[in-house]
Motif scaffolding. Sequence first.
Motif, PDB file in Angstrom:
ATOM      1  N   GLN A 274       0.702  -1.324  -0.020  1.00 26.16           N
ATOM      2  CA  GLN A 274       0.020   0.054  -0.095  1.00 26.16           C
ATOM      3  C   GLN A 274       0.888   1.163   0.041  1.00 26.16           C
ATOM      4  N   ARG A 275       1.774   1.308   0.831  1.00 26.92           N
ATOM      5  CA  ARG A 275       2.973   2.395   0.881  1.00 26.92           C
ATOM      6  C   ARG A 275       3.296   2.851  -0.565  1.00 26.92           C
ATOM      7  N   HIS A 276       3.865   1.651  -1.184  1.00 29.18           N
ATOM      8  CA  HIS A 276       4.527   1.697  -2.479  1.00 29.18           C
ATOM      9  C   HIS A 276       3.667   2.061  -3.490  1.00 29.18           C
ATOM     10  N   ALA A 277       2.205   1.733  -3.487  1.00 30.90           N
ATOM     11  CA  ALA A 277       1.144   2.127  -4.567  1.00 30.90           C
ATOM     12  C   ALA A 277       0.696   3.764  -4.289  1.00 30.90           C
ATOM     13  N   GLU A 278       0.573   4.173  -2.999  1.00 28.73           N
ATOM     14  CA  GLU A 278       0.585   5.421  -2.679  1.00 28.73           C
ATOM     15  C   GLU A 278       1.682   6.287  -3.213  1.00 28.73           C
ATOM     16  N   ALA A 279       2.704   5.921  -3.075  1.00 23.95           N
ATOM     17  CA  ALA A 279       3.961   6.574  -3.506  1.00 23.95           C
ATOM     18  C   ALA A 279       3.852   6.904  -4.869  1.00 23.95           C
ATOM     19  N   THR A 280       3.548   5.648  -5.614  1.00 19.16           N
ATOM     20  CA  THR A 280       3.334   5.821  -7.084  1.00 19.16           C
ATOM     21  C   THR A 280       2.423   6.724  -7.403  1.00 19.16           C
ATOM     22  N   ARG A 281       1.509   6.578  -6.968  1.00 21.07           N
ATOM     23  CA  ARG A 281      -0.024   7.611  -7.423  1.00 21.07           C
ATOM     24  C   ARG A 281       0.402   8.943  -7.143  1.00 21.07           C
ATOM     25  N   LEU A 282       1.342   9.246  -6.102  1.00 23.75           N
ATOM     26  CA  LEU A 282       1.521  10.538  -5.784  1.00 23.75           C
ATOM     27  C   LEU A 282       2.410  11.421  -6.735  1.00 23.75           C
ATOM     28  N   ALA A 283       3.474  10.087  -7.166  1.00 22.61           N
ATOM     29  CA  ALA A 283       4.343  10.601  -8.271  1.00 22.61           C
ATOM     30  C   ALA A 283       3.577  10.993  -9.890  1.00 22.61           C
ATOM     31  N   VAL A 284       2.784   9.873  -9.960  1.00 24.84           N
ATOM     32  CA  VAL A 284       1.755  10.177 -11.179  1.00 24.84           C
ATOM     33  C   VAL A 284       0.906  11.435 -11.164  1.00 24.84           C
ATOM     34  N   ARG A 285       0.439  11.886 -10.180  1.00 24.58           N
ATOM     35  CA  ARG A 285      -0.112  13.244  -9.989  1.00 24.58           C
ATOM     36  C   ARG A 285       0.564  14.326  -9.969  1.00 24.58           C
ATOM     37  N   TRP A 287       3.403  14.675 -11.635  1.00 21.72           N
ATOM     38  CA  TRP A 287       3.696  14.625 -13.006  1.00 21.72           C
ATOM     39  C   TRP A 287       2.764  15.273 -13.632  1.00 21.72           C
ATOM     40  N   GLY A 288       1.323  15.410 -13.269  1.00 20.62           N
ATOM     41  CA  GLY A 288       0.209  16.200 -14.114  1.00 20.62           C
ATOM     42  C   GLY A 288      -0.320  15.010 -14.934  1.00 20.62           C
ATOM     43  N   LEU A 289      -0.130  13.822 -14.339  1.00 22.86           N
ATOM     44  CA  LEU A 289      -0.773  12.792 -15.354  1.00 22.86           C
ATOM     45  C   LEU A 289      -2.040  12.139 -14.424  1.00 22.86           C
ATOM     46  N   GLU A 290      -2.849  11.132 -15.131  1.00 23.64           N
ATOM     47  CA  GLU A 290      -4.029  10.662 -14.300  1.00 23.64           C
ATOM     48  C   GLU A 290      -3.645   9.142 -14.174  1.00 23.64           C
ATOM     49  N   VAL A 291      -4.218   8.736 -13.146  1.00 21.30           N
ATOM     50  CA  VAL A 291      -3.894   7.438 -12.851  1.00 21.30           C
ATOM     51  C   VAL A 291      -5.653   6.689 -13.518  1.00 21.30           C
ATOM     52  N   PRO A 371       4.737  16.494 -21.714  1.00 25.15           N
ATOM     53  CA  PRO A 371       4.562  17.693 -20.724  1.00 25.15           C
ATOM     54  C   PRO A 371       4.417  17.124 -19.285  1.00 25.15           C
ATOM     55  N   ILE A 372       5.441  17.189 -18.327  1.00 25.28           N
ATOM     56  CA  ILE A 372       5.311  16.902 -17.081  1.00 25.28           C
ATOM     57  C   ILE A 372       5.745  17.730 -16.215  1.00 25.28           C
ATOM     58  N   ASP A 373       5.520  17.863 -14.741  1.00 24.53           N
ATOM     59  CA  ASP A 373       6.114  18.479 -13.816  1.00 24.53           C
ATOM     60  C   ASP A 373       7.231  17.474 -13.034  1.00 24.53           C
ATOM     61  N   PRO A 374       8.456  17.793 -13.338  1.00 24.58           N
ATOM     62  CA  PRO A 374       9.580  16.912 -12.647  1.00 24.58           C
ATOM     63  C   PRO A 374       9.515  16.858 -11.313  1.00 24.58           C
ATOM     64  N   ALA A 375       8.497  17.216 -10.449  1.00 20.71           N
ATOM     65  CA  ALA A 375       8.334  16.890  -9.030  1.00 20.71           C
ATOM     66  C   ALA A 375       7.888  15.594  -8.802  1.00 20.71           C
ATOM     67  N   GLY A 376       7.705  14.823  -9.520  1.00 19.76           N
ATOM     68  CA  GLY A 376       6.816  13.485  -9.508  1.00 19.76           C
ATOM     69  C   GLY A 376       7.763  12.665  -8.405  1.00 19.76           C
TER      70      GLY A 376
END
Length: 387
Positions: A274-285, A287-291, A371-376
């Motif tokens: 669950q931690r790894h999934a949450e971290a991945t979704r935070l990165a995706v969002r 970046w400005g992308l959609e899960v 086009p992404i935000d490198p803060a992912g």
Amino acid sequence: MTSTGRHFLQIPGPTNTPDRVLRAIAAPTIDHRGPQFADLTRDILRRLGPVFGTTGPIVVYPASGTGAWEAALVNTLSPGDRVLCFETGHFATLWQDMAQRLGLDVEVVPGDWRHGADPAEATARLTADTGHTIRAVLVVHNETSTGVTSRIPEIRAAIDATGHPALLLVDTVSSLASIDYRHDQWGVDVTIAGSQKGLMLPPGLSFNAVSAKALAASRTARLPRSFWDWAPIIEANARGFFPYTPATNLLYGLREALRMLDEEGLPQVYARHQRHAEATRLAVRAWGLEVLCADEREHSGSLTAVLVPDGHDADEIRAIVLDRWNMSLGTGLGRLAGRVFRIGHLGDLNDLMLAGTLAGVQMGLVAAGVPIDPAGVTAALDRLQKR
């Protein structure tokens, strides 16, 4: 490009096989009719029970998850039986296709591939079936093509609320040993699983966990079965053996993988995923992308499917990541081809491996001109630094 270092296999299965498991598989093969093998079988079946959340029989086949699908159907159903199937993604569709080829009457609940099985729709369909002609409800717990996890306890509650006698058959190929699952407590009749994902093995083993109700149904079911028949396997397992030549070395690996799960503890395994999934979704969002998964209650702990913006090809991104950084990401399947890539974060994975994975994805997105935000990556690291 010449690759150095270890390949990052970040598809949603087969997953990375731990070195401990690889070493176990490499042991010399033993006599599958001897006492040492009987001890191996009993130990494996004992250790599998808590992983499935059952005290009932678990049948092991030398097959992929597709074989376990067929076993679940042919042991419990008869020609022409009606089954209710939820179309939650590519693999749910393949299971439906199999049911039709086996001569079953398949009723499909259509889906948008962004949501799991709808408990309200289950209630409506079963309530309307006043003659109880629906013999089984088929649900994929964690749809590997979409990263959507159906709420199985709510589906069970919907069946019970209608007083319907239908069996509940659940595919856990990409959720078992990664996402909390409870065969007995949730009232599942047949649980389907495979070896190559949360169980951290190569492909080649599959499983059916069987309720007493399903076992009773198997005594009168009339779909043809021979190799897939539960009865002779359960009978032979009682003595520690199988009625066929088993995949001995994969069973060595399975025992070692189950030991690893025991050592970490299943609650900790689920929490890590669950931690790894949450971290991945935070990165995706970030970046400005959609899960792809559209319901917060149904986010997968095993994988994340990422929608790419219009005008970009997900497979081109995957190709760049593989060529330049030696990492494999999951492709979009069926109607999602070219529209999504999938990040697998299940099995033998730690924080640094996930951080490297997300860094590779971020570099691939930039290289592909998305086009992404490198803060992912930073967003993911902030989550990983919190226990």
